[in-house]
Design a protein around this motif. Sequence first.
Motif, PDB file in Angstrom:
ATOM      1  N   ARG A  47      -1.819  -5.307   1.195  1.00  0.00           N
ATOM      2  CA  ARG A  47      -0.467  -4.766   1.204  1.00  0.00           C
ATOM      3  C   ARG A  47      -0.521  -3.377   1.824  1.00  0.00           C
ATOM      4  O   ARG A  47      -1.585  -2.804   1.974  1.00  0.00           O
ATOM      5  CB  ARG A  47       0.097  -4.656  -0.221  1.00  0.00           C
ATOM      6  N   ARG A  48       0.662  -2.834   2.145  1.00  0.00           N
ATOM      7  CA  ARG A  48       0.707  -1.436   2.554  1.00  0.00           C
ATOM      8  C   ARG A  48       0.357  -0.569   1.353  1.00  0.00           C
ATOM      9  O   ARG A  48       0.935  -0.716   0.276  1.00  0.00           O
ATOM     10  CB  ARG A  48       2.092  -1.076   3.063  1.00  0.00           C
ATOM     11  N   GLY A  49      -0.584   0.353   1.544  1.00  0.00           N
ATOM     12  CA  GLY A  49      -1.023   1.193   0.444  1.00  0.00           C
ATOM     13  C   GLY A  49      -0.267   2.506   0.342  1.00  0.00           C
ATOM     14  O   GLY A  49      -0.391   3.214  -0.658  1.00  0.00           O
ATOM     15  N   CYS A  50       0.504   2.845   1.376  1.00  0.00           N
ATOM     16  CA  CYS A  50       1.262   4.100   1.384  1.00  0.00           C
ATOM     17  C   CYS A  50       2.356   3.957   2.432  1.00  0.00           C
ATOM     18  O   CYS A  50       2.781   2.845   2.734  1.00  0.00           O
ATOM     19  CB  CYS A  50       0.353   5.292   1.656  1.00  0.00           C
ATOM     20  N   ASP A  51       2.819   5.058   3.026  1.00  0.00           N
ATOM     21  CA  ASP A  51       3.867   4.967   4.037  1.00  0.00           C
ATOM     22  C   ASP A  51       3.317   4.673   5.424  1.00  0.00           C
ATOM     23  O   ASP A  51       4.043   4.705   6.412  1.00  0.00           O
ATOM     24  CB  ASP A  51       4.728   6.235   4.051  1.00  0.00           C
ATOM     25  N   TRP A  52       2.015   4.385   5.513  1.00  0.00           N
ATOM     26  CA  TRP A  52       1.402   3.976   6.774  1.00  0.00           C
ATOM     27  C   TRP A  52       1.676   2.485   7.002  1.00  0.00           C
ATOM     28  O   TRP A  52       1.843   1.735   6.047  1.00  0.00           O
ATOM     29  CB  TRP A  52      -0.093   4.232   6.733  1.00  0.00           C
ATOM     30  N   ASP A  53       1.664   2.044   8.263  1.00  0.00           N
ATOM     31  CA  ASP A  53       2.078   0.673   8.572  1.00  0.00           C
ATOM     32  C   ASP A  53       1.025  -0.402   8.280  1.00  0.00           C
ATOM     33  O   ASP A  53       1.370  -1.536   7.961  1.00  0.00           O
ATOM     34  CB  ASP A  53       2.465   0.562  10.055  1.00  0.00           C
ATOM     35  N   GLN A  54      -0.258  -0.071   8.395  1.00  0.00           N
ATOM     36  CA  GLN A  54      -1.282  -1.098   8.313  1.00  0.00           C
ATOM     37  C   GLN A  54      -1.314  -1.792   6.953  1.00  0.00           C
ATOM     38  O   GLN A  54      -1.124  -1.149   5.919  1.00  0.00           O
ATOM     39  CB  GLN A  54      -2.671  -0.522   8.607  1.00  0.00           C
ATOM     40  N   VAL A  55      -1.600  -3.086   6.995  1.00  0.00           N
ATOM     41  CA  VAL A  55      -1.692  -3.906   5.786  1.00  0.00           C
ATOM     42  C   VAL A  55      -3.137  -4.372   5.624  1.00  0.00           C
ATOM     43  O   VAL A  55      -3.683  -5.049   6.491  1.00  0.00           O
ATOM     44  CB  VAL A  55      -0.743  -5.119   5.871  1.00  0.00           C
ATOM     45  N   PHE A  56      -3.759  -3.998   4.521  1.00  0.00           N
ATOM     46  CA  PHE A  56      -5.129  -4.410   4.224  1.00  0.00           C
ATOM     47  C   PHE A  56      -5.380  -4.122   2.744  1.00  0.00           C
ATOM     48  O   PHE A  56      -4.488  -3.662   2.035  1.00  0.00           O
ATOM     49  CB  PHE A  56      -6.140  -3.674   5.111  1.00  0.00           C
ATOM     50  N   ASP A 126     -13.609  -0.440   8.677  1.00  0.00           N
ATOM     51  CA  ASP A 126     -12.428   0.423   8.742  1.00  0.00           C
ATOM     52  C   ASP A 126     -12.451   1.386   9.923  1.00  0.00           C
ATOM     53  O   ASP A 126     -11.691   2.352   9.952  1.00  0.00           O
ATOM     54  CB  ASP A 126     -12.294   1.209   7.441  1.00  0.00           C
ATOM     55  N   GLU A 127     -13.282   1.125  10.910  1.00  0.00           N
ATOM     56  CA  GLU A 127     -13.403   2.045  12.040  1.00  0.00           C
ATOM     57  C   GLU A 127     -12.078   2.207  12.777  1.00  0.00           C
ATOM     58  O   GLU A 127     -11.675   3.323  13.121  1.00  0.00           O
ATOM     59  CB  GLU A 127     -14.474   1.545  13.015  1.00  0.00           C
ATOM     60  N   LYS A 128     -11.357   1.091  12.987  1.00  0.00           N
ATOM     61  CA  LYS A 128     -10.084   1.167  13.695  1.00  0.00           C
ATOM     62  C   LYS A 128      -9.045   1.940  12.885  1.00  0.00           C
ATOM     63  O   LYS A 128      -8.235   2.683  13.437  1.00  0.00           O
ATOM     64  CB  LYS A 128      -9.572  -0.234  14.013  1.00  0.00           C
ATOM     65  N   LEU A 129      -9.089   1.775  11.560  1.00  0.00           N
ATOM     66  CA  LEU A 129      -8.153   2.491  10.704  1.00  0.00           C
ATOM     67  C   LEU A 129      -8.386   3.996  10.785  1.00  0.00           C
ATOM     68  O   LEU A 129      -7.445   4.789  10.890  1.00  0.00           O
ATOM     69  CB  LEU A 129      -8.304   2.025   9.251  1.00  0.00           C
ATOM     70  N   ILE A 130      -9.655   4.395  10.740  1.00  0.00           N
ATOM     71  CA  ILE A 130      -9.984   5.820  10.802  1.00  0.00           C
ATOM     72  C   ILE A 130      -9.597   6.400  12.159  1.00  0.00           C
ATOM     73  O   ILE A 130      -9.004   7.481  12.248  1.00  0.00           O
ATOM     74  CB  ILE A 130     -11.474   6.040  10.510  1.00  0.00           C
ATOM     75  N   LYS A 131      -9.909   5.670  13.228  1.00  0.00           N
ATOM     76  CA  LYS A 131      -9.549   6.139  14.570  1.00  0.00           C
ATOM     77  C   LYS A 131      -8.035   6.174  14.763  1.00  0.00           C
ATOM     78  O   LYS A 131      -7.536   6.924  15.596  1.00  0.00           O
ATOM     79  CB  LYS A 131     -10.202   5.247  15.627  1.00  0.00           C
ATOM     80  N   GLY A 132      -7.330   5.360  13.986  1.00  0.00           N
ATOM     81  CA  GLY A 132      -5.871   5.348  14.054  1.00  0.00           C
ATOM     82  C   GLY A 132      -5.233   6.390  13.166  1.00  0.00           C
ATOM     83  O   GLY A 132      -4.017   6.368  12.970  1.00  0.00           O
ATOM     84  N   PHE A 133      -6.048   7.277  12.591  1.00  0.00           N
ATOM     85  CA  PHE A 133      -5.592   8.406  11.776  1.00  0.00           C
ATOM     86  C   PHE A 133      -4.968   7.970  10.446  1.00  0.00           C
ATOM     87  O   PHE A 133      -4.109   8.661   9.904  1.00  0.00           O
ATOM     88  CB  PHE A 133      -4.622   9.302  12.566  1.00  0.00           C
ATOM     89  N   TYR A 134      -5.398   6.826   9.928  1.00  0.00           N
ATOM     90  CA  TYR A 134      -4.965   6.447   8.583  1.00  0.00           C
ATOM     91  C   TYR A 134      -5.453   7.521   7.606  1.00  0.00           C
ATOM     92  O   TYR A 134      -6.581   8.002   7.732  1.00  0.00           O
ATOM     93  CB  TYR A 134      -5.564   5.094   8.192  1.00  0.00           C
ATOM     94  N   PRO A 135      -4.625   7.936   6.643  1.00  0.00           N
ATOM     95  CA  PRO A 135      -5.037   9.000   5.703  1.00  0.00           C
ATOM     96  C   PRO A 135      -6.384   8.686   5.046  1.00  0.00           C
ATOM     97  O   PRO A 135      -6.528   7.682   4.355  1.00  0.00           O
ATOM     98  CB  PRO A 135      -3.897   9.002   4.674  1.00  0.00           C
TER      99      PRO A 135
END
Length: 258
Positions: A47-56, A126-135
Amino acid sequence: TYCINRSERFYNLYRDKAMAAFDWIKRVRASTPIVAPECYEGLFPPRRGCDWDQVFQAWMSTDIFNVEFLCVFADAAEKFGDERAAEVRAEAEDYKNYMKKYMAEFAKKYEGSDILRVPLCPSGDDEKLIKGFYPYFGFGRFTANQIVSDEDVDRILNYIKVEGIKGEKGLYGHMPYPDGNMHIWYTTNSDYDWFLTFKRLGRRTEAEDIVRCQIAYSMTDEYYMLERYADNDPYYVPWSPNASGNGRLLNMLLDLAE
């Protein structure tokens, strides 16, 4: 926590709503193998864990906050003799043990190293998430709640220092921005968990330094807290004032007074 320090009457004002939240968490967590059989059992489904768009499976936000709530709710339920206290405690411990299990499995990748990171998701993919500036600054939640063993706290600290997530000014929540120009720290949000970690470990000097930094970099002349601090532009203060920041600082000051 506030209820625990008040009275049974105050606890009962919010007991039914808290129990409804507990039932929902228990129900959703149990659905994970059905909703997403390829995911990690014992955690929330993707699910979305915050106001960020990614779902994981965002265990650095969703799951760790769920565990925090359940553990404190179990404390309150036990203190006031709630008839469902044992059920709440069992769910809290089971949830926490899954978190500890997956963290221990991930930590094996860092055996023999003086650094250890906490991944954004339990798989560590989670490399893509980190590079995408996920908190990515919730490390203290894992040390404060002992998902990471106490023996590994300094390895986590070494990692966030190397990565620049802990800065030279003693702040613990660096938020990288895509344009690379802003150096923004989400103060008290991450710092409070590190304060709790150091206080629990008897490292009072480090805990006191966190309070000093909050007052130096996040408090205005009017004594309210800002949500964020930019070390290259101190006047950049979006979403302020921050009432929760005031609450976290007050809790830290009260803890130091004990």
